[in-house]
Write a protein that holds these residues in place. Structure first.
Motif, PDB file in Angstrom:
ATOM      1  N   ARG A  26       0.845  -1.217   0.000  1.00 54.42           N
ATOM      2  CA  ARG A  26       0.000   0.000   0.000  1.00 54.42           C
ATOM      3  C   ARG A  26       0.868   1.251   0.000  1.00 54.42           C
ATOM      4  O   ARG A  26       0.551   2.240  -0.667  1.00 54.42           O
ATOM      5  CB  ARG A  26      -0.939   0.007   1.215  1.00 54.42           C
ATOM      6  CG  ARG A  26      -2.023  -1.049   1.182  1.00 54.42           C
ATOM      7  CD  ARG A  26      -3.100  -0.779   2.221  1.00 54.42           C
ATOM      8  NE  ARG A  26      -2.630  -0.822   3.596  1.00 54.42           N
ATOM      9  CZ  ARG A  26      -2.588  -1.915   4.365  1.00 54.42           C
ATOM     10  NH1 ARG A  26      -2.957  -3.083   3.857  1.00 54.42           N
ATOM     11  NH2 ARG A  26      -2.174  -1.864   5.614  1.00 54.42           N
ATOM     12  N   LYS A  31      -1.802   0.244  -3.453  1.00 55.36           N
ATOM     13  CA  LYS A  31      -2.817  -0.806  -3.539  1.00 55.36           C
ATOM     14  C   LYS A  31      -2.229  -2.129  -3.081  1.00 55.36           C
ATOM     15  O   LYS A  31      -1.010  -2.283  -2.968  1.00 55.36           O
ATOM     16  CB  LYS A  31      -3.350  -0.932  -4.962  1.00 55.36           C
ATOM     17  CG  LYS A  31      -2.299  -1.235  -6.015  1.00 55.36           C
ATOM     18  CD  LYS A  31      -2.920  -1.255  -7.408  1.00 55.36           C
ATOM     19  CE  LYS A  31      -1.869  -1.429  -8.486  1.00 55.36           C
ATOM     20  NZ  LYS A  31      -2.475  -1.421  -9.856  1.00 55.36           N
ATOM     21  N   SER A  40       1.412  -2.325 -11.837  1.00 51.43           N
ATOM     22  CA  SER A  40       1.631  -0.936 -11.457  1.00 51.43           C
ATOM     23  C   SER A  40       2.452  -0.237 -12.527  1.00 51.43           C
ATOM     24  O   SER A  40       3.172  -0.871 -13.311  1.00 51.43           O
ATOM     25  CB  SER A  40       2.359  -0.869 -10.114  1.00 51.43           C
ATOM     26  OG  SER A  40       2.670   0.465  -9.762  1.00 51.43           O
TER      27      SER A  40
END
Length: 312
Positions: A26, A31, A40
């Motif tokens: 996170r 996330k 990502s």
């Protein structure tokens, strides 16, 4: 070489460290992984994390293997001494024999000589939710495991894995952010921060422990940057502080001393990652921090609470 489309990360963790892994993800990516995988646009070195197994820099993403093979065959660059592996997911992997056949077929369409033992180029292929992916395979080198064998250590020190995750949580994986470990002990967190290329300073009030911390740093090739001084004397301001707060079974630090540590952490940093053996939420919030994330890590019969707080 073709432009990278995105990054795919594969993570792994034991059950008791799941919360720490998810907190690190996170912090760095904004996330959590699904089925121990995430995509990502953030490029992050897998070897800077205790939980990322590999990063696939995706060069091609196609609906069918035939389309993928066609794109790869168009690349006329020479990749002598390359290695190609199938990047295994947490589930829904294709059978082993089929994987070997796919690797062989793709290898025949890459310009160069295959070299599994000493590759100059490492490629990976995988299939995710019906899509075929091919790219550069960047594995965690796990060299940081050598940090388990410090010349100086204490039983209550953070583990290397926790320290490695905590520095990433403190600065969200950003190299330009500054970190202070004001109660750095024997420098476990400093070693991991410096090894990852972060800007991190350390203070330790105990003269002999500060000396041992600098011995550890020099052992791994880093400058002995630990300052033997009281954290309350720190004048410089940092983006983040990492506070492994001493108390209770390992120290006679009073609640008032703990409060002052948090107060100073707020003065010298905009963000604090605090590690403790008990709940300090009320004290943290009373001193002007807002708690934004947290997790619990077990070590034997003890629990360590890791709290991420930002200055209000």
């Amino acid at each position: 070489m073709k432009k990278i489309l995105k990054y795919m990360y594969i993570v792994n963790y034991p059950t008791f460290e799941e919360e720490l892994c998810l907190l690190e993800m996170r912090a760095v990516f904004g996330k959590e992984p699904q089925e121990k995988m995430l995509f990502s646009n953030v490029e992050f070195n897998p070897s800077n994390s205790p939980f990322i197994k590999t990063r696939l820099d995706v060069l091609y993403e196609k609906d069918s293997f035939e389309e993928l093979l066609s794109e790869i065959s168009k690349d006329k660059n020479l990749y002598d001494n390359f290695k190609l592996e199938y990047v295994r997911l947490n589930k829904n992997n294709i059978p082993y024999e089929e994987r070997l056949g796919l690797i062989k077929e793709i290898s025949m369409n890459i310009q160069g000589v295959h070299n599994f033992k000493n590759p100059q180029f490492s490629f990976g292929i995988t299939k995710v939710e019906g899509k075929w992916l091919f790219g550069i395979d960047n594995k965690n080198n796990y060299k940081w495991h050598s940090h388990d064998n410090k010349p100086c250590s204490y039983s209550n020190s953070l583990s290397v894995k926790v320290a490695k995750a905590v520095v990433n949580i403190a600065n969200n994986g950003l190299k330009e952010k500054t970190i202070i470990d004001p109660c750095c002990g024997v420098g476990t967190t400093l070693v991991e921060g410096l090894d990852a290329g972060y800007i991190i300073d350390g203070y330790e009030i105990n003269k002999s422990i500060a000396k041992n911390a600098n011995i550890n740093l020099e052992f791994y090739g880093f400058k002995p940057v630990v300052v033997n001084d009281d954290m309350h004397n720190i004048k410089k301001e940092y983006d983040s502080s990492i506070v492994d707060i001493p108390y209770g079974i390992f120290s006679h630090t009073s609640q008032e001393d703990q409060r002052k540590i948090i107060e100073t952490a707020r003065r010298i940093s905009n963000k604090m990652v605090m590690i403790s053996f008990e709940d300090h939420d009320a004290m943290i919030e009373k001193e002007g921090f807002e708690i934004v994330d947290r997790c619990v890590v077990t070590k034997g019969r003890f629990k360590r609470y890791i709290v991420v707080a930002k200055k209000r």
